[in-house]
Design a protein around this motif. Structure first.
Motif, PDB file in Angstrom:
ATOM      1  N   ILE A  10      46.395  39.521 107.276  1.00  0.00           N
ATOM      2  CA  ILE A  10      48.058  39.357 106.553  1.00  0.00           C
ATOM      3  C   ILE A  10      47.976  37.965 107.832  1.00  0.00           C
ATOM      4  O   ILE A  10      48.003  38.062 108.945  1.00  0.00           O
ATOM      5  CB  ILE A  10      49.005  39.937 106.851  1.00  0.00           C
ATOM      6  CG1 ILE A  10      48.659  40.506 105.654  1.00  0.00           C
ATOM      7  CG2 ILE A  10      50.041  39.385 106.890  1.00  0.00           C
ATOM      8  CD1 ILE A  10      49.555  41.490 105.778  1.00  0.00           C
ATOM      9  N   LEU A  11      48.589  36.941 107.826  1.00  0.00           N
ATOM     10  CA  LEU A  11      48.697  35.750 107.938  1.00  0.00           C
ATOM     11  C   LEU A  11      50.026  34.965 108.596  1.00  0.00           C
ATOM     12  O   LEU A  11      50.073  34.579 107.096  1.00  0.00           O
ATOM     13  CB  LEU A  11      48.191  34.007 108.411  1.00  0.00           C
ATOM     14  CG  LEU A  11      46.291  34.498 108.083  1.00  0.00           C
ATOM     15  CD1 LEU A  11      45.081  33.036 108.162  1.00  0.00           C
ATOM     16  CD2 LEU A  11      45.738  35.012 109.726  1.00  0.00           C
ATOM     17  N   MET A  12      50.535  34.918 109.694  1.00  0.00           N
ATOM     18  CA  MET A  12      51.859  34.631 109.827  1.00  0.00           C
ATOM     19  C   MET A  12      52.135  32.934 110.103  1.00  0.00           C
ATOM     20  O   MET A  12      51.665  32.252 111.537  1.00  0.00           O
ATOM     21  CB  MET A  12      53.095  35.274 110.507  1.00  0.00           C
ATOM     22  CG  MET A  12      54.060  34.916 110.222  1.00  0.00           C
ATOM     23  SD  MET A  12      54.867  36.275 111.247  1.00  0.00           S
ATOM     24  CE  MET A  12      54.915  37.627 109.909  1.00  0.00           C
ATOM     25  N   SER A  13      52.808  31.801 110.021  1.00  0.00           N
ATOM     26  CA  SER A  13      53.433  30.689 110.640  1.00  0.00           C
ATOM     27  C   SER A  13      53.638  30.628 111.826  1.00  0.00           C
ATOM     28  O   SER A  13      54.282  32.069 112.004  1.00  0.00           O
ATOM     29  CB  SER A  13      53.650  29.581 109.522  1.00  0.00           C
ATOM     30  OG  SER A  13      55.249  30.548 109.924  1.00  0.00           O
ATOM     31  N   THR A  14      53.490  30.148 112.812  1.00  0.00           N
ATOM     32  CA  THR A  14      54.994  29.478 114.035  1.00  0.00           C
ATOM     33  C   THR A  14      56.423  29.692 113.402  1.00  0.00           C
ATOM     34  O   THR A  14      57.070  30.855 113.728  1.00  0.00           O
ATOM     35  CB  THR A  14      54.219  28.292 114.451  1.00  0.00           C
ATOM     36  OG1 THR A  14      53.014  28.736 115.235  1.00  0.00           O
ATOM     37  CG2 THR A  14      55.359  28.071 115.738  1.00  0.00           C
ATOM     38  N   LYS A  15      56.836  29.407 112.245  1.00  0.00           N
ATOM     39  CA  LYS A  15      58.115  29.630 111.677  1.00  0.00           C
ATOM     40  C   LYS A  15      58.860  30.610 111.816  1.00  0.00           C
ATOM     41  O   LYS A  15      59.567  31.104 111.595  1.00  0.00           O
ATOM     42  CB  LYS A  15      58.175  28.808 111.204  1.00  0.00           C
ATOM     43  CG  LYS A  15      59.482  27.969 110.635  1.00  0.00           C
ATOM     44  CD  LYS A  15      59.497  26.868 109.173  1.00  0.00           C
ATOM     45  CE  LYS A  15      60.497  27.125 108.656  1.00  0.00           C
ATOM     46  NZ  LYS A  15      60.838  25.736 107.511  1.00  0.00           N
ATOM     47  N   LEU A  16      57.680  31.365 111.499  1.00  0.00           N
ATOM     48  CA  LEU A  16      57.930  32.745 109.823  1.00  0.00           C
ATOM     49  C   LEU A  16      57.556  33.888 111.632  1.00  0.00           C
ATOM     50  O   LEU A  16      59.140  34.616 111.721  1.00  0.00           O
ATOM     51  CB  LEU A  16      57.094  33.640 109.093  1.00  0.00           C
ATOM     52  CG  LEU A  16      57.287  32.803 108.122  1.00  0.00           C
ATOM     53  CD1 LEU A  16      56.381  33.601 106.922  1.00  0.00           C
ATOM     54  CD2 LEU A  16      58.272  33.560 107.201  1.00  0.00           C
ATOM     55  N   LEU A  17      57.029  33.834 112.500  1.00  0.00           N
ATOM     56  CA  LEU A  17      56.564  34.899 113.503  1.00  0.00           C
ATOM     57  C   LEU A  17      58.349  33.914 114.634  1.00  0.00           C
ATOM     58  O   LEU A  17      58.925  34.583 114.407  1.00  0.00           O
ATOM     59  CB  LEU A  17      55.848  34.361 114.163  1.00  0.00           C
ATOM     60  CG  LEU A  17      55.653  35.609 116.100  1.00  0.00           C
ATOM     61  CD1 LEU A  17      55.932  36.314 115.255  1.00  0.00           C
ATOM     62  CD2 LEU A  17      54.519  35.221 116.240  1.00  0.00           C
ATOM     63  N   SER A  18      58.217  33.219 114.457  1.00  0.00           N
ATOM     64  CA  SER A  18      60.158  32.698 115.061  1.00  0.00           C
ATOM     65  C   SER A  18      61.053  33.738 114.777  1.00  0.00           C
ATOM     66  O   SER A  18      61.551  34.190 115.720  1.00  0.00           O
ATOM     67  CB  SER A  18      60.355  31.331 115.610  1.00  0.00           C
ATOM     68  OG  SER A  18      60.393  30.579 114.489  1.00  0.00           O
ATOM     69  N   ARG A  19      61.160  33.209 112.679  1.00  0.00           N
ATOM     70  CA  ARG A  19      62.110  33.651 112.632  1.00  0.00           C
ATOM     71  C   ARG A  19      61.981  35.225 112.812  1.00  0.00           C
ATOM     72  O   ARG A  19      63.171  35.980 112.566  1.00  0.00           O
ATOM     73  CB  ARG A  19      62.214  33.640 111.273  1.00  0.00           C
ATOM     74  CG  ARG A  19      62.474  32.082 110.862  1.00  0.00           C
ATOM     75  CD  ARG A  19      62.296  31.771 109.041  1.00  0.00           C
ATOM     76  NE  ARG A  19      62.752  30.221 109.015  1.00  0.00           N
ATOM     77  CZ  ARG A  19      62.578  30.285 107.633  1.00  0.00           C
ATOM     78  NH1 ARG A  19      61.798  31.294 106.491  1.00  0.00           N
ATOM     79  NH2 ARG A  19      62.300  29.261 107.533  1.00  0.00           N
TER      80      ARG A  19
END
Length: 78
Positions: A10-19
């Protein structure tokens, strides 16, 4: 419940992690430049964070000020 092996994928983008963490994407970018923050994967120009690395980083940074405080982990669907 997913196994650790499944969570690795499962990979998360910078944008999603920042949210997820309610911080600016630039904060994550700065942390990467400074060698701080969770481990990340770079695929071409794209940066992604593995779910297991995010959880490990969160656990590593748990701070308890008194017995009444606790950590609630909210999983977000990516």
């Amino acid at each position: 419940m997913r196994t650790a092996m499944e969570q690795d994928h499962i990979l998360m983008s910078t944008k999603l992690l920042s949210r997820r963490w309610n911080i600016a994407p630039r904060t994550l970018e700065r942390w990467r430049a400074e060698g701080r923050g969770p481990q990340f994967v770079r695929i071409g120009r794209h940066v992604r964070y593995r779910q297991t690395d995010i959880l490990a980083f969160e656990v590593k940074h748990i701070q308890v000020g008194n017995a009444e405080q606790s950590l609630t982990v909210n999983r977000c669907a990516a």
